[in-house]
Design a protein around this motif. Structure first.
Motif, PDB file in Angstrom:
ATOM      1  N   UNK A  64       0.832  -1.202   0.000  1.00 17.35           N
ATOM      2  CA  UNK A  64       0.000   0.000   0.000  1.00 17.35           C
ATOM      3  C   UNK A  64       0.869   1.255   0.000  1.00 17.35           C
ATOM      4  N   UNK A  65       1.927   1.240   0.783  1.00 20.52           N
ATOM      5  CA  UNK A  65       2.827   2.395   0.846  1.00 20.52           C
ATOM      6  C   UNK A  65       3.531   2.613  -0.487  1.00 20.52           C
ATOM      7  N   UNK A  66       3.977   1.550  -1.111  1.00 25.15           N
ATOM      8  CA  UNK A  66       4.642   1.673  -2.411  1.00 25.15           C
ATOM      9  C   UNK A  66       3.666   2.211  -3.448  1.00 25.15           C
ATOM     10  N   UNK A  67       2.446   1.715  -3.426  1.00 29.94           N
ATOM     11  CA  UNK A  67       1.432   2.210  -4.351  1.00 29.94           C
ATOM     12  C   UNK A  67       1.116   3.682  -4.145  1.00 29.94           C
ATOM     13  N   UNK A  68       1.172   4.131  -2.913  1.00 30.70           N
ATOM     14  CA  UNK A  68       0.857   5.519  -2.565  1.00 30.70           C
ATOM     15  C   UNK A  68       2.034   6.466  -2.796  1.00 30.70           C
ATOM     16  N   UNK A  69       3.248   5.947  -2.795  1.00 26.85           N
ATOM     17  CA  UNK A  69       4.448   6.782  -2.904  1.00 26.85           C
ATOM     18  C   UNK A  69       4.447   7.592  -4.200  1.00 26.85           C
ATOM     19  N   UNK A  70       4.899   8.842  -4.087  1.00 28.38           N
ATOM     20  CA  UNK A  70       4.922   9.750  -5.236  1.00 28.38           C
ATOM     21  C   UNK A  70       6.283   9.812  -5.918  1.00 28.38           C
ATOM     22  N   UNK A  71       7.332   9.397  -5.224  1.00 30.01           N
ATOM     23  CA  UNK A  71       8.678   9.471  -5.790  1.00 30.01           C
ATOM     24  C   UNK A  71       8.949   8.374  -6.805  1.00 30.01           C
ATOM     25  N   UNK A  91      22.803   9.355  -3.254  1.00 26.17           N
ATOM     26  CA  UNK A  91      21.516   8.904  -3.789  1.00 26.17           C
ATOM     27  C   UNK A  91      21.240   9.563  -5.137  1.00 26.17           C
ATOM     28  N   UNK A  92      21.505  10.854  -5.236  1.00 19.71           N
ATOM     29  CA  UNK A  92      21.295  11.555  -6.519  1.00 19.71           C
ATOM     30  C   UNK A  92      22.180  10.951  -7.615  1.00 19.71           C
ATOM     31  N   UNK A  93      23.453  10.727  -7.297  1.00 17.76           N
ATOM     32  CA  UNK A  93      24.375  10.144  -8.277  1.00 17.76           C
ATOM     33  C   UNK A  93      23.893   8.772  -8.732  1.00 17.76           C
ATOM     34  N   UNK A  94      23.474   7.965  -7.791  1.00 13.82           N
ATOM     35  CA  UNK A  94      22.988   6.623  -8.118  1.00 13.82           C
ATOM     36  C   UNK A  94      21.739   6.704  -9.005  1.00 13.82           C
ATOM     37  N   UNK A  95      20.806   7.562  -8.636  1.00 15.56           N
ATOM     38  CA  UNK A  95      19.550   7.680  -9.394  1.00 15.56           C
ATOM     39  C   UNK A  95      19.790   8.156 -10.821  1.00 15.56           C
ATOM     40  N   UNK A  96      20.790   8.996 -11.017  1.00 17.46           N
ATOM     41  CA  UNK A  96      21.087   9.499 -12.354  1.00 17.46           C
ATOM     42  C   UNK A  96      21.769   8.466 -13.237  1.00 17.46           C
ATOM     43  N   UNK A  97      22.608   7.612 -12.641  1.00 16.90           N
ATOM     44  CA  UNK A  97      23.446   6.724 -13.437  1.00 16.90           C
ATOM     45  C   UNK A  97      23.043   5.256 -13.409  1.00 16.90           C
ATOM     46  N   UNK A  98      22.240   4.839 -12.466  1.00 14.46           N
ATOM     47  CA  UNK A  98      21.943   3.422 -12.292  1.00 14.46           C
ATOM     48  C   UNK A  98      20.452   3.142 -12.415  1.00 14.46           C
ATOM     49  N   UNK A  99      20.162   1.915 -12.779  1.00 17.46           N
ATOM     50  CA  UNK A  99      18.790   1.442 -12.770  1.00 17.46           C
ATOM     51  C   UNK A  99      18.591   0.407 -11.663  1.00 17.46           C
ATOM     52  N   UNK A 135      10.340  -0.958 -10.028  1.00 18.50           N
ATOM     53  CA  UNK A 135      10.875  -2.277  -9.704  1.00 18.50           C
ATOM     54  C   UNK A 135      10.259  -2.808  -8.403  1.00 18.50           C
ATOM     55  N   UNK A 136       9.978  -1.922  -7.464  1.00 21.46           N
ATOM     56  CA  UNK A 136       9.442  -2.342  -6.164  1.00 21.46           C
ATOM     57  C   UNK A 136       7.979  -2.781  -6.244  1.00 21.46           C
ATOM     58  N   UNK A 137       7.215  -2.172  -7.111  1.00 21.29           N
ATOM     59  CA  UNK A 137       5.780  -2.496  -7.187  1.00 21.29           C
ATOM     60  C   UNK A 137       5.507  -3.973  -7.448  1.00 21.29           C
ATOM     61  N   UNK A 138       6.097  -4.581  -8.476  1.00 25.29           N
ATOM     62  CA  UNK A 138       5.820  -6.009  -8.682  1.00 25.29           C
ATOM     63  C   UNK A 138       6.349  -6.890  -7.546  1.00 25.29           C
ATOM     64  N   UNK A 139       7.463  -6.511  -6.945  1.00 25.98           N
ATOM     65  CA  UNK A 139       8.007  -7.276  -5.818  1.00 25.98           C
ATOM     66  C   UNK A 139       7.072  -7.209  -4.612  1.00 25.98           C
ATOM     67  N   UNK A 140       6.426  -6.073  -4.421  1.00 27.13           N
ATOM     68  CA  UNK A 140       5.564  -5.882  -3.249  1.00 27.13           C
ATOM     69  C   UNK A 140       4.269  -6.685  -3.328  1.00 27.13           C
ATOM     70  N   UNK A 141       3.885  -7.089  -4.506  1.00 29.63           N
ATOM     71  CA  UNK A 141       2.629  -7.854  -4.648  1.00 29.63           C
ATOM     72  C   UNK A 141       2.703  -9.205  -3.962  1.00 29.63           C
ATOM     73  N   UNK A 142       3.897  -9.781  -3.921  1.00 29.03           N
ATOM     74  CA  UNK A 142       4.025 -11.096  -3.290  1.00 29.03           C
ATOM     75  C   UNK A 142       4.796 -11.043  -1.968  1.00 29.03           C
ATOM     76  N   UNK A 143       5.353  -9.892  -1.635  1.00 29.76           N
ATOM     77  CA  UNK A 143       6.118  -9.748  -0.396  1.00 29.76           C
ATOM     78  C   UNK A 143       5.201  -9.276   0.732  1.00 29.76           C
TER      79      UNK A 143
END
Length: 168
Positions: A64-71, A91-99, A135-143
């Motif tokens: 529910x939290x992941x679904x509600x998150x805006x980021x 965190x900014x560097x990682x977000x810009x360069x990594x998936x 990436x987190x949304x599909x993982x959260x469905x079964x976690x």
């Protein structure tokens, strides 16, 4: 940019310590929101979250939290964990360069010795988890928990330290 998600259960003091380490990032725009997912606390966890301006899901699951998150990126933390200086830039560097997801580096004082590494069963969220919402949304469905989402993921090490939450 970043939504922070913290699962709690009777963690008022630990939550306050974690939220304190996030204040500067809220001010500079790195953190868009903090969502506290409570798993049935009987202490004042809800008051700590509300006074800090967090969204509080009293019976909310991590899904529910992941679904509600805006980021676009999510930062999952344990209550009691404290992020070290310079974490927002990492965190900014990682977000810009990594998936791929990322984890923080344990502060030197929190690094286990050789035997402790061999014989301990470490919590997957101990070093936090930075993950794309997509990436987190599909993982959260079964976690069932944030811990279950973090377990077994290949991650990149972030160049910023975390003081880990004390053992339960």
């Amino acid at each position: 940019m970043l939504s922070v998600l913290i699962e709690t259960k009777n963690d008022e003091e630990a939550l306050a310590r974690t939220l304190d380490s996030l204040v500067s990032a809220a001010g500079d725009g790195t953190i868009r929101e903090v969502i506290v997912c409570d798993l049935g606390s009987t202490d004042q966890t809800h008051r700590v979250a509300e006074q800090a301006g967090c969204e509080f899901l009293a019976t909310g699951s991590i899904a529910a939290a992941i679904g509600q998150a805006k980021g676009d990126w999510l930062l999952l933390l344990e209550p009691g964990a404290r992020l070290g200086e310079g974490w927002t830039q990492a965190v900014r560097d990682h977000a810009e360069m990594m998936k791929m997801p990322g984890r923080f580096t344990r502060a030197r004082a929190d690094r286990p010795g050789f035997l402790a590494r061999i014989f301990s069963s470490d919590r997957a969220l101990r070093e936090g988890l930075l993950i794309r919402k997509a990436q987190a949304e599909p993982l959260s469905r079964r976690a069932k928990s944030a811990e279950a989402i973090a377990r077994g993921l290949a991650t990149k090490r972030l160049h910023a330290e975390i003081r880990i939450a004390p053992p339960l």
